[in-house]
Write a protein that holds these residues in place. Structure first.
Motif, PDB file in Angstrom:
ATOM      1  N   GLU A 125       0.776  -1.188   0.246  1.00 46.98           N
ATOM      2  CA  GLU A 125      -0.191  -0.015  -0.021  1.00 46.98           C
ATOM      3  C   GLU A 125       1.199   1.396  -0.141  1.00 46.98           C
ATOM      4  O   GLU A 125       0.426   2.613  -0.690  1.00 46.98           O
ATOM      5  CB  GLU A 125      -1.276  -0.278   1.378  1.00 46.98           C
ATOM      6  CG  GLU A 125      -2.418  -0.868   1.098  1.00 46.98           C
ATOM      7  CD  GLU A 125      -2.920  -0.700  -0.467  1.00 46.98           C
ATOM      8  OE1 GLU A 125      -3.138   0.504  -0.238  1.00 46.98           O
ATOM      9  OE2 GLU A 125      -3.223  -1.559  -0.918  1.00 46.98           O
ATOM     10  N   HIS A 126       1.743   1.089   0.562  1.00 48.69           N
ATOM     11  CA  HIS A 126       2.888   2.412   0.589  1.00 48.69           C
ATOM     12  C   HIS A 126       3.396   2.573  -0.773  1.00 48.69           C
ATOM     13  O   HIS A 126       3.491   3.800  -1.576  1.00 48.69           O
ATOM     14  CB  HIS A 126       3.989   1.836   1.452  1.00 48.69           C
ATOM     15  CG  HIS A 126       4.934   3.299   1.737  1.00 48.69           C
ATOM     16  ND1 HIS A 126       4.462   3.809   3.468  1.00 48.69           N
ATOM     17  CD2 HIS A 126       6.110   3.686   1.387  1.00 48.69           C
ATOM     18  CE1 HIS A 126       5.919   4.982   3.507  1.00 48.69           C
ATOM     19  NE2 HIS A 126       6.764   4.528   1.775  1.00 48.69           N
ATOM     20  N   GLY A 127       3.845   1.293  -1.748  1.00 50.70           N
ATOM     21  CA  GLY A 127       4.283   1.558  -2.875  1.00 50.70           C
ATOM     22  C   GLY A 127       3.243   2.130  -4.080  1.00 50.70           C
ATOM     23  O   GLY A 127       3.198   2.914  -4.786  1.00 50.70           O
ATOM     24  N   PHE A 128       2.109   2.076  -3.235  1.00 50.51           N
ATOM     25  CA  PHE A 128       0.877   2.886  -4.571  1.00 50.51           C
ATOM     26  C   PHE A 128       0.843   4.228  -3.994  1.00 50.51           C
ATOM     27  O   PHE A 128       0.494   5.025  -4.995  1.00 50.51           O
ATOM     28  CB  PHE A 128      -0.392   1.641  -4.063  1.00 50.51           C
ATOM     29  CG  PHE A 128      -0.794   0.819  -5.286  1.00 50.51           C
ATOM     30  CD1 PHE A 128      -0.710   0.875  -6.549  1.00 50.51           C
ATOM     31  CD2 PHE A 128      -0.671  -0.381  -4.615  1.00 50.51           C
ATOM     32  CE1 PHE A 128      -0.936  -0.405  -7.150  1.00 50.51           C
ATOM     33  CE2 PHE A 128      -0.690  -1.723  -5.441  1.00 50.51           C
ATOM     34  CZ  PHE A 128      -1.070  -2.001  -6.374  1.00 50.51           C
ATOM     35  N   GLN A 129       0.481   4.433  -3.310  1.00 53.32           N
ATOM     36  CA  GLN A 129       1.220   5.609  -2.394  1.00 53.32           C
ATOM     37  C   GLN A 129       1.548   6.778  -2.930  1.00 53.32           C
ATOM     38  O   GLN A 129       1.505   7.609  -3.526  1.00 53.32           O
ATOM     39  CB  GLN A 129       0.526   6.220  -0.992  1.00 53.32           C
ATOM     40  CG  GLN A 129      -1.002   4.918  -0.103  1.00 53.32           C
ATOM     41  CD  GLN A 129      -0.430   4.989   1.167  1.00 53.32           C
ATOM     42  OE1 GLN A 129       0.556   5.642   1.747  1.00 53.32           O
ATOM     43  NE2 GLN A 129      -1.479   4.710   2.500  1.00 53.32           N
ATOM     44  N   GLU A 130       3.188   5.790  -3.109  1.00 46.65           N
ATOM     45  CA  GLU A 130       4.280   7.158  -3.263  1.00 46.65           C
ATOM     46  C   GLU A 130       4.199   6.791  -4.871  1.00 46.65           C
ATOM     47  O   GLU A 130       4.969   7.681  -5.300  1.00 46.65           O
ATOM     48  CB  GLU A 130       5.110   5.976  -2.767  1.00 46.65           C
ATOM     49  CG  GLU A 130       5.292   6.390  -1.519  1.00 46.65           C
ATOM     50  CD  GLU A 130       5.221   7.521  -0.698  1.00 46.65           C
ATOM     51  OE1 GLU A 130       6.192   8.783  -2.077  1.00 46.65           O
ATOM     52  OE2 GLU A 130       5.227   8.209   0.193  1.00 46.65           O
ATOM     53  N   GLY A 131       3.247   5.926  -5.878  1.00 38.00           N
ATOM     54  CA  GLY A 131       3.476   5.912  -7.272  1.00 38.00           C
ATOM     55  C   GLY A 131       4.142   5.328  -8.253  1.00 38.00           C
ATOM     56  O   GLY A 131       4.657   5.070  -9.257  1.00 38.00           O
ATOM     57  N   TRP A 132       5.060   4.204  -6.984  1.00 38.83           N
ATOM     58  CA  TRP A 132       6.018   2.950  -7.421  1.00 38.83           C
ATOM     59  C   TRP A 132       5.746   2.206  -8.220  1.00 38.83           C
ATOM     60  O   TRP A 132       6.446   1.382  -9.282  1.00 38.83           O
ATOM     61  CB  TRP A 132       6.693   2.353  -6.046  1.00 38.83           C
ATOM     62  CG  TRP A 132       7.577   4.082  -5.296  1.00 38.83           C
ATOM     63  CD1 TRP A 132       7.979   5.347  -6.015  1.00 38.83           C
ATOM     64  CD2 TRP A 132       7.759   3.539  -3.995  1.00 38.83           C
ATOM     65  NE1 TRP A 132       8.480   5.363  -4.969  1.00 38.83           N
ATOM     66  CE2 TRP A 132       8.262   4.876  -3.906  1.00 38.83           C
ATOM     67  CE3 TRP A 132       7.696   3.112  -2.703  1.00 38.83           C
ATOM     68  CZ2 TRP A 132       8.727   5.056  -1.833  1.00 38.83           C
ATOM     69  CZ3 TRP A 132       8.430   3.350  -1.363  1.00 38.83           C
ATOM     70  CH2 TRP A 132       8.195   4.265  -1.415  1.00 38.83           C
ATOM     71  N   ILE A 133       4.647   1.680  -8.264  1.00 38.76           N
ATOM     72  CA  ILE A 133       3.665   0.767  -8.892  1.00 38.76           C
ATOM     73  C   ILE A 133       3.460   0.940 -10.157  1.00 38.76           C
ATOM     74  O   ILE A 133       1.825   1.546 -10.268  1.00 38.76           O
ATOM     75  CB  ILE A 133       2.611   0.197  -8.153  1.00 38.76           C
ATOM     76  CG1 ILE A 133       3.434  -0.459  -6.451  1.00 38.76           C
ATOM     77  CG2 ILE A 133       2.585  -1.597  -8.455  1.00 38.76           C
ATOM     78  CD1 ILE A 133       3.019  -1.042  -5.588  1.00 38.76           C
ATOM     79  N   THR A 134       3.324   0.939 -11.535  1.00 45.50           N
ATOM     80  CA  THR A 134       3.850   1.127 -12.688  1.00 45.50           C
ATOM     81  C   THR A 134       3.416  -0.124 -13.489  1.00 45.50           C
ATOM     82  O   THR A 134       4.427  -1.270 -13.380  1.00 45.50           O
ATOM     83  CB  THR A 134       4.840   1.936 -13.300  1.00 45.50           C
ATOM     84  OG1 THR A 134       5.913   2.257 -12.773  1.00 45.50           O
ATOM     85  CG2 THR A 134       4.895   3.446 -12.319  1.00 45.50           C
ATOM     86  N   PRO A 135       2.599   0.325 -14.841  1.00 46.39           N
ATOM     87  CA  PRO A 135       3.562  -0.799 -15.544  1.00 46.39           C
ATOM     88  C   PRO A 135       4.717  -1.217 -15.972  1.00 46.39           C
ATOM     89  O   PRO A 135       5.167  -0.449 -16.542  1.00 46.39           O
ATOM     90  CB  PRO A 135       2.252  -0.815 -17.404  1.00 46.39           C
ATOM     91  CG  PRO A 135       1.476   0.932 -16.663  1.00 46.39           C
ATOM     92  CD  PRO A 135       2.355   1.174 -15.331  1.00 46.39           C
ATOM     93  N   ILE A 136       4.620  -2.589 -16.083  1.00 47.33           N
ATOM     94  CA  ILE A 136       5.821  -3.047 -16.460  1.00 47.33           C
ATOM     95  C   ILE A 136       5.590  -4.061 -17.872  1.00 47.33           C
ATOM     96  O   ILE A 136       5.190  -5.131 -18.170  1.00 47.33           O
ATOM     97  CB  ILE A 136       6.327  -4.427 -15.666  1.00 47.33           C
ATOM     98  CG1 ILE A 136       6.890  -3.534 -14.157  1.00 47.33           C
ATOM     99  CG2 ILE A 136       7.672  -4.951 -16.316  1.00 47.33           C
ATOM    100  CD1 ILE A 136       6.835  -4.995 -13.405  1.00 47.33           C
TER     101      ILE A 136
END
Length: 513
Positions: A125-136
């Motif tokens: 959830e921290h990763g989603f909030q920070e915008g780190w999870i993007t399409p690969i």
């Protein structure tokens, strides 16, 4: 290295739950936010063991000690990388997995295990909030196409891995929405469907194609290079007792699906509504417990969960020694709600919303019965009115009724939650000439390949079996692990080699019981 004193300094803590009257007013998730400082303390309890048995307890082989210590050091992005290296969907497992890794935690030998599951959820959830999870997006196009049948955890994991490997992947789902049992079999108070939609958005951006409300035939699959069947085990295990034909008796999944469809906006209220009714749930597992919490939110007059098994001990049983998944009495959030007792101070609005008008102060909202066998249903004018039960005892390993202990439970609605008996035998199962074993699982080889004999001229694509339909009814973490492993097998067969990781094989056995 890890904090050598963390497990001595900090006791185990978990996120608090919203007050029962508040959470029964909706199907929103029941957990309060967990502070970052508290989470770092929980991560510091991990000892970074020389032999981390949590790895063996987790079918995905999650690198748990590493991301625990990275959280402790406030290195969140690196922790996210470690987590995603082995798990496509930590936001699903962090909410729904019963955490066999915690049962295998070395600290659990004589203390409370590290709260691995909560840390996992906070990382993602921290990763989603920070915008780190993007399409690969794939770096190449192999020219190979793969059909994935089923959009549950196993199907989505296989599809994402194969898309990222450069294959053209199409996921077929017969329901009107994607997600399989995660969407229609899990109540939203455990996991809201928006988290599924969030991940699907990423998968679409990566290039995975989806077709809903479509159950393909072999003719539809012509031209694909490979087919992955991840259709689960939707056939409910029956309860063959007198009176089963009475109205008001439903398979549990039919009930849960009806409420989830209502939550999606298909109808103002569930087509199977427990409001003001006396509800009995037969089966003490997770599905039965999900029915328990759903009936309470619908405002049932009473809810009783009937379990043929004895009540489990409060602490680890000798039958499940460490590092096995411990046999203990588990109190789900739904059971917490069932233990809530009317205070008499509830407002008129709460009484109306929660369906409490028929309850007396001090009366619990629900109850669990153990060692209770279901013998027959009774009815009036074709409608179920009661369940006849009997006490059960175990003699020489067999459950037998205790003479003279018959009792009746009044019932307006009954939900049968006795698990699932295997894959469906129609449709592609029949067309492909698939075989099933005595447990209803589709027969497959060591590399997830089915021994298929398609009855369609010219169909030559290899068939792979992933998830519950090959393993049998199991945990979401096993479904994701199988989807990833099946994807690696497909990629290896199509390309001659594969860099996709494999954590499990079809013959692997869990530490859980």
């Amino acid at each position: 290295m890890a904090d050598p004193h963390g497990f001595l300094t900090y006791p185990r803590r978990e996120p608090t739950h919203k007050p029962v009257p508040l959470r029964l007013l909706s199907f929103g998730e029941v957990y309060e936010n967990f502070g970052e400082d508290q989470l770092k303390q929980q991560a510091a309890r991990c000892m970074d063991c020389g032999v981390p048995f949590c790895h063996q307890g987790c079918p995905l082989g999650n690198i748990i000690p590493e991301w625990n210590d990275l959280v402790r050091q406030n290195r969140w992005q690196e922790a996210l990388e470690r987590l995603h290296a082995t798990n496509n969907f930590p936001e699903f497992t962090g909410r729904l997995c019963p955490a066999p890794c915690e049962g295998a935690c070395v600290l659990a030998i004589n203390d409370d295990a590290v709260s691995i599951k909560n840390i996992e959820l906070e990382i993602i959830e921290h990763g989603f909030q920070e915008g780190w999870i993007t399409p690969i997006r794939p770096s190449m196009d192999t020219g190979q196409s793969v059909a994935v049948i089923g959009s549950g955890a196993a199907g989505l994991a296989a599809a994402q891995q194969l898309t990222r490997a450069g294959h053209r992947v199409t996921v077929f789902e017969r329901d009107d929405r994607l997600g399989g049992l995660m969407r229609y079999g899990v109540p939203e108070y455990k996991m809201e469907n928006r988290w599924i939609d969030r991940r699907l958005e990423q998968m679409r951006a990566e290039g995975t194609n989806f077709r809903t409300s479509f159950a393909p035939t072999l003719a539809d699959l012509a031209g694909f290079s490979a087919v992955v069947l991840a259709t689960g085990t939707p056939v409910p295990r029956p309860l063959d007792v007198p009176g089963r034909e009475l109205a008001g008796i439903y398979p549990a999944m039919e009930y849960l699906t009806a409420q989830n469809k209502s939550n999606e906006g298909d109808s103002p209220r569930s087509l199977i509504d427990a409001r003001g009714k006396k509800v009995i749930i037969i089966g003490g597992g997770d599905t039965g417990t999900d029915c328990f919490g759903t009936a309470l939110r619908q405002g049932a007059a009473s809810v009783t969960q009937v379990d043929i098994r004895p009540e489990a001990p409060a602490t680890r049983s000798p039958k499940t020694p460490w590092p096995m998944f411990p046999l203990i009495k588990r109190v789900a959030t739904a059971h917490e709600e069932g233990e809530y007792r009317i205070s008499g101070d509830e407002s008129a609005a709460e009484i109306e919303a929660l369906g409490l008008a028929t309850r007396m102060p001090g009366e619990p909202l629900g109850q669990r019965l153990f060692n209770a066998g279901s013998m027959a249903f009774n009815g009036v004018d074709g409608q179920v009115s009661s369940l006849q039960c009997v006490d059960i005892e175990v003699i020489e390993g067999k459950r037998v009724p205790v003479p003279g202990t018959d009792f009746h439970l009044e019932a307006d609605l009954v939900f049968i939650a006795l698990g699932f008996s295997g894959a469906e035998r129609s449709g592609l199962f029949s067309e492909l000439g698939l075989q099933a074993d005595s447990r209803g699982r589709i027969s497959r080889g060591s590399e997830y390949r089915a021994q298929a004999s398609p009855r369609f001229p010219g169909f030559e694509a290899p068939i792979y079996i992933a998830g519950d339909n090959g393993r049998g009814q199991s945990l979401i973490v096993w479904a994701i692990a199988e989807g990833r492993a099946a994807a690696a097998a497909v990629d290896r067969d199509l390309m001659g080699e594969s860099a996709l990781p494999v954590a499990v094989r079809p013959e692997d056995k869990p530490l859980a019981v």
